[in-house]
Design an enzyme around this catalytic site. Structure first.
Site, PDB file in Angstrom:
ATOM      1  N   GLU A 146      40.189  55.192  34.715  1.00 33.16           N
ATOM      2  CA  GLU A 146      41.066  55.728  36.049  1.00 33.16           C
ATOM      3  C   GLU A 146      41.024  57.118  36.161  1.00 33.16           C
ATOM      4  O   GLU A 146      42.090  57.578  36.068  1.00 33.16           O
ATOM      5  CB  GLU A 146      42.445  55.116  35.925  1.00 33.16           C
ATOM      6  N   GLU A 199      40.735  45.303  34.083  1.00 32.36           N
ATOM      7  CA  GLU A 199      42.191  45.386  33.725  1.00 32.36           C
ATOM      8  C   GLU A 199      43.001  44.298  34.647  1.00 32.36           C
ATOM      9  O   GLU A 199      42.783  44.603  35.808  1.00 32.36           O
ATOM     10  CB  GLU A 199      42.784  46.680  33.621  1.00 32.36           C
TER      11      GLU A 199
HETATM   12  C1  BGP Z   1      46.363  50.844  33.085  1.00 29.13           C
HETATM   13  C2  BGP Z   1      45.564  51.799  31.895  1.00 29.13           C
HETATM   14  C3  BGP Z   1      45.555  50.835  30.779  1.00 29.13           C
HETATM   15  C4  BGP Z   1      47.217  50.058  30.536  1.00 29.13           C
HETATM   16  C5  BGP Z   1      47.409  49.591  31.810  1.00 29.13           C
HETATM   17  C6  BGP Z   1      48.712  48.788  31.751  1.00 29.13           C
HETATM   18  O1  BGP Z   1      46.516  52.190  34.144  1.00 29.13           O
HETATM   19  O2  BGP Z   1      44.353  52.074  32.063  1.00 29.13           O
HETATM   20  O3  BGP Z   1      45.578  51.515  29.449  1.00 29.13           O
HETATM   21  O4  BGP Z   1      47.963  50.843  29.922  1.00 29.13           O
HETATM   22  O5  BGP Z   1      47.541  50.496  32.973  1.00 29.13           O
HETATM   23  O6  BGP Z   1      49.980  49.566  32.080  1.00 29.13           O
HETATM   24  P1  BGP Z   1      51.246  49.550  31.112  1.00 29.13           P
HETATM   25  O7  BGP Z   1      50.603  49.903  29.774  1.00 29.13           O
HETATM   26  O8  BGP Z   1      51.809  50.852  31.518  1.00 29.13           O
HETATM   27  O9  BGP Z   1      51.779  48.494  31.301  1.00 29.13           O
END
Ligand code: BGP
Length: 490
Positions: free
Chosen positions: A190, A385
């Site tokens: 990201e 993801e």
């Molecule tokens: C994305 C990241 C992940 C993960 C995901 C879920 O932006 O790449 O590392 O964290 O978000 O978000 P969160 O963990 O804040 O629920």
């Protein structure tokens, strides 16, 4: 005719070293930025700015603190000691691919070290061997919120051009070391998130740039990551023939709140605010509208001779992305109810439900995103993801997470529609947090995503024992039947 995914579809799951491994000061690992990321359980989980704000003083406090309960990423899910057990569970679900990241600070503890840390290299050798033992392909993110803290304190993070050379040296070492074990790579997780959390993504702390335009600092750092990403792609292709390198973007999908032309334009403009980063890595050049933004906002990027040539010469092979939810935008959003979505805040869509953290659940939005991205780039896509962060309750050694099964079921159906009806070339899917781990935006273990429950709370207390949730066997069936299970009995 039974509907199922194309043969060879890469089903799997994803973690990131900084949120999963723990072992923050073991095996010769150096301190990373994430080891100093404190949780703020007293702050609204949807107030991302406050959740992710950090100062030099906070870092100094973290370095002095012996209280790891304040710094959940120091323990994560303790994957450092449980990875063999976890990969065995992933294999039991039938994973074809496992997305994970290498913690840069395990390989070069300070980033600028002369020699790599052999213990760190050996650790990932063992992890990859464990994957390959079960026929699971590693899909490795080179940088996923884990820059060594030293580059923050002594180089001011990715704002410094020297960090490009350090990163290139790191990539040369890991590509050489793992050339026979890893063929799928992602450069930066990201890269657009540098805008939303510059510290975690780029090692940037605003108070270290007194009197400077911090937006300028962020875009300068991002330029360095674009150059580093292109050089990393070059190294991969040269050292690992047949390797595939992807960029990874936060797929924020914006809907106009009304059909007012101003709202439609706002949604289009906001979509460009993330596309500009994947455009740069896919087309190998800055899009005109980003250059226009730099000009209109007085942002001047320092470029070295050859930077643009390198970026043009080494674009990525595929486009990977995270998708959790869609959001609504309007030209004038005064008085409209807002909600959070992956460190972003937008207008709440009244037509769709929300998770416990306010992230809106929109499976059709995933299809919209797939069509958008495929039409834009005409390169293979990879969902690396997607998932539902929820408050799971362990009862009698399991979790009845039917809500998570419903989330995945709806999203998988839209993925298949995108493939079969919209002609999208989708390489694979790795669910986010295939095992419970520390959330990025709020540093909570209690925001659970996994098919596997980890007995650990927000303060790091627990046995760290693993338990299969109801979704574990469901996902196993989906993979076993390559998706046909979704339509069982229909
Ligand atoms: C994305 C990241 C992940 C993960 C995901 C879920 O932006 O790449 O590392 O964290 O978000 O978000 P969160 O963990 O804040 O629920």
């Amino acid at each position: 005719m039974v509907r199922k995914f194309p043969d060879g579809f890469l089903w799997g799951g994803a973690t990131a070293a900084n949120q999963y491994e723990g072992g923050w000061n073991e095996g010769g690992k150096g301190i990373s930025v994430s080891d100093c990321a404190r949780h703020h359980l007293d702050i609204d989980v949807q107030d991302y700015h406050a959740q992710n704000a950090i100062t030099t003083k906070d870092i100094e406090e973290a370095l002095k603190s012996q209280d790891d309960s304040l710094y959940p990423k120091r323990h994560g899910s303790d994957g450092y000691h449980h990875y063999k057990e976890d990969i065995k569970l992933f294999a039991e679900m039938g994973f074809k691919v496992y997305r994970m990241s290498i913690a840069w600070s395990r390989i070069f503890p300070n980033g600028d070290d002369e020699q790599p840390n052999e213990e760190g290299l050996k650790f990932y050798d063992d992890v990859f061997d464990e994957c390959l033992k079960y026929g699971i392909e590693p899909l490795v993110t080179m940088s996923h919120y884990e820059p060594p803290l030293n580059i923050v304190l002594n180089y001011n993070g990715w704002a410094s051009r020297e960090v490009v050379d350090m990163f290139v040296k790191y990539v040369e070492v890991i590509c050489e070391r793992y050339k026979d074990k890893v063929k799928y790579w992602l450069t930066f997780n990201e890269v657009d998130s540098m805008i939303r959390h510059p510290y975690t993504t780029g090692g940037l702390v605003e108070d270290r740039f007194p009197g400077q335009n911090f937006q300028q600092v962020i875009f300068q750092a991002m330029h360095h990551q674009f150059v580093a990403s292109a050089l990393a792609t070059k190294i991969c292709h040269e050292k690992i023939p047949g390797s595939k390198v992807g960029c990874m973007l936060t797929k924020l999908t914006y809907y106009p709140y009304t059909c007012k032309p101003e709202d439609v334009l706002q949604a289009q403009q906001d979509m460009r605010s993330t596309y500009c980063y994947s455009d740069t890595q896919v087309f190998g050049e800055y899009p005109a509208y980003l250059l226009a933004k730099f000009k209109n906002e007085g942002i001047h990027i320092q470029m070295e001779e050859g930077d643009l040539d390198i970026m043009k010469k080494y674009p990525v092979d595929f486009v990977s992305f995270s998708y959790y939810s869609s959001s609504c935008v309007a030209k004038d959003d005064k008085g409209l109810k807002k909600t959070a979505a992956n460190t972003n805040v937008a207008i709440k869509n009244p037509y769709i439900p929300s998770s416990d953290w306010g992230w809106q659940i929109d499976p059709i939005g995933l299809r919209v995103s797939l069509v958008d991205l495929y039409d834009r780039y005409r390169k293979p896509l990879f969902i690396v993801e997607n998932g539902l962060g929820a408050k799971d309750e362990l009862v009698d050694g399991t979790v009845d997470d039917q809500y998570r099964i419903d989330y995945f079921d709806a999203h998988f159906r839209e993925m298949l529609n995108a493939i079969e009806i919209d002609g999208v070339d989708l390489m694979g899917y790795t669910s986010w947090g295939c095992i419970d781990l520390v959330s990025e935006s709020t540093k909570q273990m209690s925001k659970r995503y996994g098919f596997i429950y980890v007995d650990c709370d927000d303060l790091g207390n627990g046995t760290y024992k693993r338990y299969k949730k109801k979704s574990f066997d469901w996902y196993k069936k989906v993979i076993e039947t390559n998706g046909a299970w979704l339509f069982e009995g229909e």
